[in-house]
Design a protein around this motif. Structure first.
Motif, short mmCIF file in Angstrom:
data_model
loop_
_atom_site.label_atom_id
_atom_site.label_comp_id
_atom_site.label_asym_id
_atom_site.label_seq_id
_atom_site.Cartn_x
_atom_site.Cartn_y
_atom_site.Cartn_z
N GLU A 191 6.18 1.03 -30.95
CA GLU A 191 5.00 0.43 -30.31
C GLU A 191 4.08 -0.11 -31.39
OE1 GLU A 191 1.53 1.72 -27.07
OE2 GLU A 191 2.48 3.23 -28.34
N ARG A 192 3.46 -1.25 -31.09
CA ARG A 192 2.47 -1.80 -32.02
C ARG A 192 1.09 -1.22 -31.72
NH1 ARG A 192 4.13 -5.40 -35.58
NH2 ARG A 192 6.10 -6.49 -35.18
N HIS A 236 -2.82 -1.23 -31.06
CA HIS A 236 -3.67 -2.18 -30.32
C HIS A 236 -5.16 -1.97 -30.58
CE1 HIS A 236 -0.09 -3.47 -28.20
NE2 HIS A 236 0.16 -2.22 -27.83
#
Length: 323
Positions: free
Chosen positions: A70-71, A73
């Motif tokens: 997951e990046r 945010h």
């Protein structure tokens, strides 16, 4: 006008809940409670400040491929969660696109210093670059701070600088002194993690300060510089004493943690711990964050000068007590 007012209001709303009056503990905490924050550093001179307390066995392997989970945010620095080919999961904090120096090297350095003198820290390391696999293929990526999601540590939320049994204890005060000496400008509760640490002897709670990358520069409430040796040198550390308390040049949020709180004895205690870190170990700590010898030299000069200030203040305080 409305936009400016709204931004200011949002900033105050973010910080005001943590500016409550400090609550002193009703009774002195036990040694077991203090060990949740700090343990006396045994054999400090023998500690490895390159790999840190978690050792090389938990360090990220630059030869492995890391798969994107997951990046990130939120926050200023880009980052992501990745999983290596051995199944280990990592939180990676990379450098911002341009402008400010990256937080990752500073965070690893400060983490090494804190763990060396007895403060609990999670496993953090620095890689200059790594191989990332995602939906667009496999490629080399700029590295940064790698924090291992170790099975022995369970995140149980945050802890407060302003409240709790450890407020006002010498290790708590000393921790503030160390962070002030390093111009850590981000003294907010969101950066404090309460960990449940599982080891052979059972389970214990750890009070940990992490996300330590806003340091070694200037302090301020808006856009303080980090990793800036000139700014670090310009800003004073200790500006004097008043009413038995030390005055600092710190200009960040949460002045209630600094003003009228920290004594010369607190400063002397922290300085004594830091002075026990050998030059070789300082070299290791800076290298752990990816600093070259040339890049680390101006920061080390400022740290040495500030340690001398702290030692002189402590000596003066002891002399006054003896009169």
């Amino acid at each position: 006008m409305f936009v400016a007012f709204t931004a200011a209001a949002l900033t105050l709303a973010l910080y005001m809940p943590f500016c409550a009056k400090v609550i002193d503990p009703a009774a002195p905490p036990s040694s077991d409670e203090i060990r949740r924050l700090w343990e006396p550093p045994e054999a400090l001179a023998e500690r490895d400040l390159f790999y840190g307390p978690w050792g090389p066995e938990r360090a990220p392997d630059p030869a492995l491929t890391y798969t994107l989970v997951e990046r990130k945010h939120t926050g200023v620095n880009p980052g992501m969660t990745v999983r290596d080919s051995l199944g280990h999961e990592w939180s990676v904090k990379q450098a911002p696109p341009e402008g400010q120096p990256p937080e990752g090297p500073i965070e690893v350095l400060v983490s090494r210093v804190l763990s060396a003198i007895g403060y609990h820290q999670p496993p953090v390391y620095f890689l200059r670059e790594f191989t990332l696999a995602d939906d667009w293929g496999t490629r080399r990526e700029p590295g940064g701070r790698f924090r291992l999601k170790d099975g022995s540590l369970k995140d149980r939320g945050t802890w407060s600088w302003q409240e709790g049994p450890l407020v006002g204890t010498r290790p708590y005060q000393g921790l503030l002194v160390v962070l002030l000496l390093l111009n850590s400008s981000d003294l907010k509760n969101a950066n404090n993690t309460l960990y449940e640490h599982q080891r052979a002897g059972g389970t214990e709670l750890w009070y940990v300060v992490r996300d330590l990358g806003t340091a070694l520069g200037s302090t301020g409430r808006l856009a303080p510089r980090r990793g800036d040796a000139a700014a670090f040198a310009r800003q004073p550390f200790i500006t004097g004493t008043a009413g038995g308390f030390v005055q600092f040049g710190y200009r960040g949020w949460h002045q209630e943690l600094v003003r009228g709180r920290i004594t010369p004895a607190d400063v002397a205690w922290a300085a004594d711990l830091l002075s026990r870190i050998a030059d070789r170990q300082w070299d290791e700590a800076f290298r752990a964050g990816g600093f070259t010898a040339a890049a680390s030299a101006p920061f080390r000069d400022v740290i040495k000068r500030r340690l001398n200030e702290a030692a002189n203040l402590g000596a003066a305080g002891r002399a006054n007590e003896g009169q």
